[in-house]
Design a protein around this motif. Structure first.
Motif, PDB file in Angstrom:
ATOM      1  N   PHE A  57      -0.822  19.401  -6.461  1.00 15.17           N
ATOM      2  CA  PHE A  57      -1.364  18.425  -7.404  1.00 15.17           C
ATOM      3  C   PHE A  57      -1.371  16.978  -6.898  1.00 15.17           C
ATOM      4  O   PHE A  57      -2.102  16.158  -7.446  1.00 15.17           O
ATOM      5  CB  PHE A  57      -0.573  18.478  -8.718  1.00 15.17           C
ATOM      6  N   GLU A  58      -0.575  16.678  -5.855  1.00 16.18           N
ATOM      7  CA  GLU A  58      -0.436  15.268  -5.481  1.00 16.18           C
ATOM      8  C   GLU A  58      -0.662  14.985  -4.000  1.00 16.18           C
ATOM      9  O   GLU A  58      -0.438  13.867  -3.557  1.00 16.18           O
ATOM     10  CB  GLU A  58       0.967  14.768  -5.882  1.00 16.18           C
ATOM     11  N   ARG A  59      -1.097  15.969  -3.254  1.00 15.20           N
ATOM     12  CA  ARG A  59      -1.219  15.748  -1.812  1.00 15.20           C
ATOM     13  C   ARG A  59      -2.288  14.690  -1.478  1.00 15.20           C
ATOM     14  O   ARG A  59      -2.211  14.042  -0.432  1.00 15.20           O
ATOM     15  CB  ARG A  59      -1.537  17.060  -1.092  1.00 15.20           C
ATOM     16  N   LYS A  60      -3.282  14.500  -2.364  1.00 13.27           N
ATOM     17  CA  LYS A  60      -4.332  13.515  -2.109  1.00 13.27           C
ATOM     18  C   LYS A  60      -4.152  12.224  -2.906  1.00 13.27           C
ATOM     19  O   LYS A  60      -4.820  11.237  -2.623  1.00 13.27           O
ATOM     20  CB  LYS A  60      -5.699  14.125  -2.447  1.00 13.27           C
ATOM     21  N   SER A  61      -3.268  12.244  -3.879  1.00 14.70           N
ATOM     22  CA  SER A  61      -3.168  11.088  -4.778  1.00 14.70           C
ATOM     23  C   SER A  61      -1.873  10.289  -4.622  1.00 14.70           C
ATOM     24  O   SER A  61      -1.809   9.137  -5.065  1.00 14.70           O
ATOM     25  CB  SER A  61      -3.275  11.550  -6.238  1.00 14.70           C
ATOM     26  N   ARG A  62      -0.829  10.875  -4.023  1.00 15.87           N
ATOM     27  CA  ARG A  62       0.430  10.152  -3.953  1.00 15.87           C
ATOM     28  C   ARG A  62       0.350   9.009  -2.945  1.00 15.87           C
ATOM     29  O   ARG A  62      -0.319   9.128  -1.907  1.00 15.87           O
ATOM     30  CB  ARG A  62       1.579  11.092  -3.597  1.00 15.87           C
ATOM     31  N   PRO A  63       1.051   7.902  -3.226  1.00 21.30           N
ATOM     32  CA  PRO A  63       1.028   6.752  -2.300  1.00 21.30           C
ATOM     33  C   PRO A  63       1.728   7.111  -0.989  1.00 21.30           C
ATOM     34  O   PRO A  63       2.536   8.036  -0.923  1.00 21.30           O
ATOM     35  CB  PRO A  63       1.807   5.673  -3.062  1.00 21.30           C
ATOM     36  N   SER A  64       1.416   6.354   0.043  1.00 24.56           N
ATOM     37  CA  SER A  64       2.101   6.545   1.311  1.00 24.56           C
ATOM     38  C   SER A  64       3.547   6.092   1.180  1.00 24.56           C
ATOM     39  O   SER A  64       3.856   5.153   0.447  1.00 24.56           O
ATOM     40  CB  SER A  64       1.403   5.752   2.420  1.00 24.56           C
ATOM     41  N   LEU A  65       4.427   6.756   1.903  1.00 23.86           N
ATOM     42  CA  LEU A  65       5.857   6.482   1.805  1.00 23.86           C
ATOM     43  C   LEU A  65       6.288   5.551   2.931  1.00 23.86           C
ATOM     44  O   LEU A  65       6.423   5.967   4.082  1.00 23.86           O
ATOM     45  CB  LEU A  65       6.651   7.795   1.859  1.00 23.86           C
ATOM     46  N   SER A  66       6.489   4.290   2.603  1.00 24.45           N
ATOM     47  CA  SER A  66       6.969   3.324   3.582  1.00 24.45           C
ATOM     48  C   SER A  66       8.491   3.396   3.675  1.00 24.45           C
ATOM     49  O   SER A  66       9.156   4.012   2.833  1.00 24.45           O
ATOM     50  CB  SER A  66       6.536   1.914   3.179  1.00 24.45           C
ATOM     51  N   PHE A  67       9.038   2.758   4.688  1.00 22.42           N
ATOM     52  CA  PHE A  67      10.489   2.744   4.848  1.00 22.42           C
ATOM     53  C   PHE A  67      11.153   2.031   3.676  1.00 22.42           C
ATOM     54  O   PHE A  67      12.183   2.477   3.171  1.00 22.42           O
ATOM     55  CB  PHE A  67      10.859   2.047   6.165  1.00 22.42           C
ATOM     56  N   ARG A  68      10.556   0.928   3.228  1.00 27.33           N
ATOM     57  CA  ARG A  68      11.117   0.180   2.097  1.00 27.33           C
ATOM     58  C   ARG A  68      11.114   1.032   0.827  1.00 27.33           C
ATOM     59  O   ARG A  68      12.066   1.041   0.057  1.00 27.33           O
ATOM     60  CB  ARG A  68      10.321  -1.106   1.891  1.00 27.33           C
ATOM     61  N   MET A  69      10.015   1.778   0.634  1.00 25.19           N
ATOM     62  CA  MET A  69       9.933   2.645  -0.540  1.00 25.19           C
ATOM     63  C   MET A  69      10.950   3.773  -0.448  1.00 25.19           C
ATOM     64  O   MET A  69      11.577   4.155  -1.448  1.00 25.19           O
ATOM     65  CB  MET A  69       8.515   3.226  -0.633  1.00 25.19           C
ATOM     66  N   ALA A  70      11.133   4.332   0.739  1.00 28.49           N
ATOM     67  CA  ALA A  70      12.108   5.398   0.935  1.00 28.49           C
ATOM     68  C   ALA A  70      13.523   4.909   0.627  1.00 28.49           C
ATOM     69  O   ALA A  70      14.331   5.652   0.044  1.00 28.49           O
ATOM     70  CB  ALA A  70      12.029   5.931   2.361  1.00 28.49           C
ATOM     71  N   MET A  71      13.830   3.674   0.963  1.00 26.46           N
ATOM     72  CA  MET A  71      15.155   3.125   0.674  1.00 26.46           C
ATOM     73  C   MET A  71      15.373   2.953  -0.824  1.00 26.46           C
ATOM     74  O   MET A  71      16.483   3.146  -1.326  1.00 26.46           O
ATOM     75  CB  MET A  71      15.332   1.792   1.393  1.00 26.46           C
ATOM     76  N   LYS A  72      14.311   2.590  -1.542  1.00 28.31           N
ATOM     77  CA  LYS A  72      14.433   2.483  -2.994  1.00 28.31           C
ATOM     78  C   LYS A  72      14.713   3.854  -3.621  1.00 28.31           C
ATOM     79  O   LYS A  72      15.545   3.988  -4.525  1.00 28.31           O
ATOM     80  CB  LYS A  72      13.156   1.885  -3.584  1.00 28.31           C
ATOM     81  N   ILE A  73      14.016   4.875  -3.149  1.00 32.40           N
ATOM     82  CA  ILE A  73      14.246   6.222  -3.673  1.00 32.40           C
ATOM     83  C   ILE A  73      15.624   6.724  -3.247  1.00 32.40           C
ATOM     84  O   ILE A  73      16.294   7.440  -3.997  1.00 32.40           O
ATOM     85  CB  ILE A  73      13.140   7.178  -3.184  1.00 32.40           C
ATOM     86  N   PHE A  74      16.064   6.346  -2.045  1.00 33.26           N
ATOM     87  CA  PHE A  74      17.403   6.711  -1.586  1.00 33.26           C
ATOM     88  C   PHE A  74      18.462   6.123  -2.520  1.00 33.26           C
ATOM     89  O   PHE A  74      19.415   6.805  -2.909  1.00 33.26           O
ATOM     90  CB  PHE A  74      17.611   6.199  -0.155  1.00 33.26           C
TER      91      PHE A  74
END
Length: 359
Positions: A57-74
């Motif tokens: 459902f999201e392979r074409k719509s999800r945003p790209s995962l930057s390092f900064r974004m990954a740290m927020k999710i971490f």
């Protein structure tokens, strides 16, 4: 209006699922399940369940995962899963499911306070809806205190003369039982602080990464990695990782599929629609649900205080929901909180700010 009713309906199911997990986890912990091992396994199962949906459902719509974004999710994962779950389940070993659920009623107050400070929730005491929110929060807290600390006259012995499941031996203690209520209560309260921060942070992270399935897959991946690191220090015995066909495996599968996969997804959906305070206000229902489960499964006695406390909790909950419902019916361009179907626009980082995501 339909979105508001749908959110209430779904979050009732969330609390029922949490109530079942508290009962099953208490049994599993008494049988020797290690909390850190449990957190690792349940999130690995959730990854297997959620990943196909994220891909489809999201392979074409999800945003790209930057390092900064990954740290927020971490950071999001560390607060809501690693810190909260590990401390909560360790504390549950020292207390009962009912007491642990009662202590969790600080979550609405903590979440509301943080949301008010950040401007995510507005409580105008001069308006009826503001008074309803405040009165509802106080009623929930008061009801939980009455439920926990005041017994009063015994109304019912229990639903069962004997417990369906015997936790303790004939002397009233199990081999693994630990009696230290103060320590258990402190651990659970700290875990509740982490959960309140998680609810707030989840709203801001979803704002810049609006992909429900993918976000929760990443949360589960980080949760497994973080708890695996903890296991290197506190769960190194290979015997702790052995799985058999018993209540420990049932707890892992149930919490992995129902809680970490389904409930996480529902919780993120509700927060994206109604905000973290809306999600937190349903926590008091967990006390009522677990109290009923415990009366049936463990033959706990029911008292007048339990009935009065439960009624206050439910009444307070719906007072707050009425205030929230009134908010959604009153258009306002200056309110910084959550509209009916819009996501809060909170700047998290100047380099990653995005336009508001509409339905």
């Amino acid at each position: 209006m339909k979105s508001f009713k749908r959110s209430i309906y779904r979050y009732h199911h969330v609390q029922i699922a949490y109530g079942g997990s508290n009962i099953i986890m208490k049994l599993a912990l008494q049988k020797g399940l290690n909390p850190i091992v449990f957190v690792v396994y349940r999130h690995l199962i959730a990854i297997l369940v959620l990943s196909p949906f994220a891909y489809i459902f999201e392979r074409k719509s999800r945003p790209s995962l930057s390092f900064r974004m990954a740290m927020k999710i971490f950071l999001l994962s560390s607060m809501g899963t690693t810190v909260h779950l590990n401390l909560y389940y360790i504390g549950l070993e020292y207390t009962s499911p009912t007491v642990a659920s009662a202590l969790s009623n600080v979550i609405p107050s903590l979440t509301t306070l943080i949301a008010i400070v950040l401007g995510m929730e507005i409580v105008k005491l001069g308006s009826n809806r503001g008074k309803a929110k405040l009165f509802g929060i106080l009623a929930c807290i008061g009801g939980s205190l009455i439920f926990t600390f005041w017994k009063g006259e015994r109304l019912f012995t229990s639903f069962k003369q004997k417990p369906l499941i015997q936790l303790y031996d004939t002397e009233g203690e199990s081999r693994n039982h630990k009696e230290n209520w103060v320590k258990g209560a402190l651990l659970i309260l700290i875990s509740d602080v982490a959960l309140s921060a998680w609810l707030i942070l989840q709203a801001t992270v979803y704002k810049i990464y609006p992909a429900l399935f993918s976000l929760n897959v990443l949360i589960c991946i980080f949760a497994s990695l973080q708890s695996s690191i903890l296991a290197m220090f506190w769960a190194r015995n290979p015997h702790l990782w052995k799985l058999d066909w018993n209540v420990q495996l049932l707890a892992i599968v149930y919490c992995g599929v129902v809680i970490s996969a389904l409930v996480y997804w529902l919780q993120t959906w509700c927060i994206s629609k109604k905000g973290p305070v809306f999600a937190a206000m349903f926590c008091p229902l967990l006390l009522v649900i677990v109290g009923i489960f415990s009366a049936i499964v463990f033959a706990e006695r029911l008292y007048l205080g339990s009935l009065i406390g439960a009624l206050l909790i439910v009444f307070g909950l719906y007072c707050v929901l009425w205030g929230k419902k009134t908010d959604t019916e009153m258009p306002s361009t200056s309110r910084r909180g959550y509209d009916d179907d819009k996501v809060l626009d909170i700047p998290v980082d100047n380099s990653t700010m995005m336009a508001p995501i509409k339905k």
